[in-house]
Design a protein around this motif. Structure first.
Motif, PDB file in Angstrom:
ATOM      1  N   GLY A  89       0.814  -1.215   0.000  1.00  0.00           N
ATOM      2  CA  GLY A  89       0.000   0.000   0.000  1.00  0.00           C
ATOM      3  C   GLY A  89       0.845   1.262   0.000  1.00  0.00           C
ATOM      4  N   CYS A  90       1.748   1.389   0.963  1.00  0.00           N
ATOM      5  CA  CYS A  90       2.531   2.624   1.104  1.00  0.00           C
ATOM      6  C   CYS A  90       4.002   2.427   0.762  1.00  0.00           C
ATOM      7  N   GLY A  91       4.410   1.178   0.560  1.00  0.00           N
ATOM      8  CA  GLY A  91       5.793   0.929   0.158  1.00  0.00           C
ATOM      9  C   GLY A  91       6.781   0.824   1.307  1.00  0.00           C
TER      10      GLY A  91
ATOM     11  N   HIS B  24      -0.578  -6.350   9.483  1.00  0.00           N
ATOM     12  CA  HIS B  24      -1.060  -5.042   9.045  1.00  0.00           C
ATOM     13  C   HIS B  24       0.102  -4.069   9.089  1.00  0.00           C
ATOM     14  N   CYS B  25       0.184  -3.199   8.106  1.00  0.00           N
ATOM     15  CA  CYS B  25       1.259  -2.207   8.064  1.00  0.00           C
ATOM     16  C   CYS B  25       1.080  -1.217   9.220  1.00  0.00           C
ATOM     17  N   PRO B  26       2.123  -1.022  10.058  1.00  0.00           N
ATOM     18  CA  PRO B  26       1.983  -0.092  11.184  1.00  0.00           C
ATOM     19  C   PRO B  26       2.023   1.380  10.738  1.00  0.00           C
ATOM     20  N   PHE B  27       2.250   1.614   9.436  1.00  0.00           N
ATOM     21  CA  PHE B  27       2.278   2.999   8.951  1.00  0.00           C
ATOM     22  C   PHE B  27       0.941   3.405   8.327  1.00  0.00           C
ATOM     23  N   CYS B  28       0.383   2.540   7.436  1.00  0.00           N
ATOM     24  CA  CYS B  28      -0.862   2.918   6.751  1.00  0.00           C
ATOM     25  C   CYS B  28      -2.011   1.974   7.051  1.00  0.00           C
ATOM     26  N   PHE B  29      -1.754   0.915   7.807  1.00  0.00           N
ATOM     27  CA  PHE B  29      -2.760  -0.066   8.247  1.00  0.00           C
ATOM     28  C   PHE B  29      -3.276  -0.936   7.107  1.00  0.00           C
TER      29      PHE B  29
HETATM   30 ZN   LIG Z   1       1.672   0.700   4.567  1.00  0.00          ZN
END
Ligand SMILES: [Zn+2]
Lengths: 137, 390
Positions: free
Chosen positions: A43-45, A54-59
């Motif tokens: 999603g955010c790279g 789950h990505c801790p930056f963009c979820f």
């Molecule tokens: Zn992300």
């Protein structure tokens, strides 16, 4: 009381087995094959560590396992002297970006430096999979 | 909506024990509560809000303590983020009182790690149930001391901070502890003695570490109306802030603490600046903890903490910012391995003018208490409380 003579070469320290769950099974299976994995977000790279679903930056849940090169540099460290076997705990910044907690092993504990280049090794844990650690490159 | 001036600290008590071989943890909670109630001039049945960190008591400890003490409350708080829990709880109690959710709040702390022979700082501690990070940390044997040590090591590398500068924090605490008859360590120490004490976890020496002690303490807070009906000096909460900091998904930065966020929240609410603070209680689990928190709270520029704490700048009557005049965790006590509550107690004593005469700050009208719960090296919760004498 005189300070005890400190060994400078890491002897065998008993390494606690990591608790493993369904989120982390793939990481430890790979560790058993000598590979260090981290997660990268589609999603955010952003790469992240420790790996989560789950990505801790963009979820985003579009996160994928990636294999690290095993190259890194010491961000910080500390040699624990008040232990049956002194050991060096550290944070190592991987070439791929994320910084992870680890131990620095197979070296003179008094020679460790921040910024030092290190490479990946695995050490056996007690009743668990081998654990990723680092040694001077 | 602000808590400024809406809640007062009217009762405080510090348990005098430092080794509680013959007392239980609930008993220490109860004795502390009793002491604080007597200080306030209130009784147990006046309490309608109870704040007890679960970590002091296994399982549903807050509930068990409510039962044990025989309380009937209408506000329950078991906030637990380690040693700073009690600083967060002062903020939460002020919020509850401001909203009318309770009118007389009790906060207690108790523990006996010394009687239980706990190797608090040097023994890796696994949680009862694995946390999400456990697999990626426990194999590496993170204890408390080596986690704070990694923060210190990076600070030294990045800012040129020295062991001698960190040692000044302990030296200042020891100057204060000599006047506290309850303090565990009352001998004044020198910078040389600190840096020549045995290495625990590089670069932290034995005298860079706080004591391991038993004990406890309690705080009673209430409304402005009730506070003014009591006979104690008026000390009100004028600002609070809390903030977690963690590994940020692998963007690890150990050179600062959550105080960079909790501090501005508290200062803004209080409407004061660091230069207005006459006395500061700063959580001193280790010398580096104080140095870093002072920078992050804005008492000096980032990276200048080493210079700021040097040459007695933290010693009452000598330096610009008297800190931990009870001797703090480094010399006085660290009940339950948690230093947040005692930080509030000494700040209240200073504001009341009831600190030891040798360390009492003149015209002490505004004081700050700040703490870090958890670990500077992994995850922690920072909490700041600013108080004013009326
Ligand atoms: Zn992300």
């Amino acid at each position: 009381m005189a300070q005890a003579q400190q060994p400078t070469q890491q002897q065998q320290r008993k390494i606690a087995a990591p608790p493993i769950n369904s989120e982390t099974q793939a990481f430890w299976d790979a560790a058993g094959q000598g590979k260090l994995l981290y997660k990268k977000c589609a999603g955010c790279g952003e790469p992240h560590f420790y790996p989560r679903p789950h990505c801790p930056f963009c979820f985003s849940d579009q996160v994928e396992w990636q294999e690290a090169s095993g190259r890194g540099a010491i961000y910080t460290y500390s040699v624990m002297r008040r232990a049956p076997v002194p050991y060096a705990i550290a944070y190592v910044t991987l070439a791929e970006g994320p910084t992870m907690m680890t131990n620095i092993v197979d070296c003179d504990l008094n020679s460790i430096k921040i910024g030092q280049a290190v490479r990946l090794v695995f050490k056996p844990s007690e009743g668990g999979p081998p654990v990723p650690m680092f040694t001077p490159a | 909506m602000s808590i400024k001036g809406k809640a007062y600290i009217v009762g405080i008590y510090e348990h005098p024990t430092r080794l509680a071989t013959d007392k239980t943890v609930p008993q220490l909670h109860a004795e502390s509560a009793k002491g604080a109630l007597e200080d306030a001039g209130l009784t147990k049945n006046d309490i309608d809000g109870y704040f007890c960190a679960a970590g002091d008591m296994a399982g549903l400890g807050q509930l068990s303590m409510t039962d044990y003490l025989g309380l009937k409350t209408r506000h329950i708080d078991s906030t637990d983020v380690g040693g700073s829990s009690y600083l967060l709880q002062v903020g939460h109690a002020a919020e509850a009182i401001a909203l009318g959710k309770c009118s007389i709040a009790l906060i207690t702390l108790a523990g006996r790690p010394r009687a239980e022979g706990m190797a608090t700082g040097t023994q890796p501690r696994a949680p009862e149930r694995p946390m999400p990070e456990s697999g990626f940390e426990l194999p590496y044997a993170p204890a408390t001391a080596n986690m704070y040590a990694m923060a210190a090591m990076r600070h030294m590398h990045q800012y040129g901070t020295t062991s001698e500068q960190m040692a000044w924090v302990k030296v200042a605490a020891s100057h204060h502890a000599q006047h506290n008859p309850h303090a565990m360590l009352r001998d004044v120490v020198t910078v040389e003695e600190v840096v020549n004490s045995p290495m625990i976890a590089d670069p932290l020496h034995r005298l860079d570490c706080c004591v391991i002690s038993d004990g406890g303490g309690a705080i009673i807070m209430t409304t402005p109306e009730i506070a003014k009906s009591l006979k104690r000096p008026l000390v009100k909460v004028i600002g609070s802030g809390e903030a977690p900091k963690h590994q940020m998904g692998g963007k690890v930065d150990l050179t600062y603490s959550g105080a960079v966020w909790s501090g501005p929240l508290a200062f803004e609410e209080a409407g004061v600046k660091p230069s207005d603070i006459k006395y500061a209680s700063i959580y001193d689990s280790f010398t580096i903890t104080v140095l870093m928190q002072l920078e992050d709270l804005g008492f000096c520029e980032k990276g200048q903490g080493g210079r700021f704490v040097s040459d007695g700048n933290l010693i009452a009557g000598v330096g610009k910012l008297p800190f931990n005049t009870d001797g703090g965790g480094l010399c006085n006590n660290h009940p339950s391995n948690r230093g947040g509550l005692t930080k509030v107690l000494e700040a209240v004593r200073q504001l009341r003018g009831e600190a030891h005469p040798a360390v009492q700050v003149k015209n002490c009208d505004i004081a700050l208490a700040h703490g870090t719960g958890g670990s500077l090296g992994t995850r922690h919760a920072a909490a700041t409380v600013i108080m004013e004498r009326e």
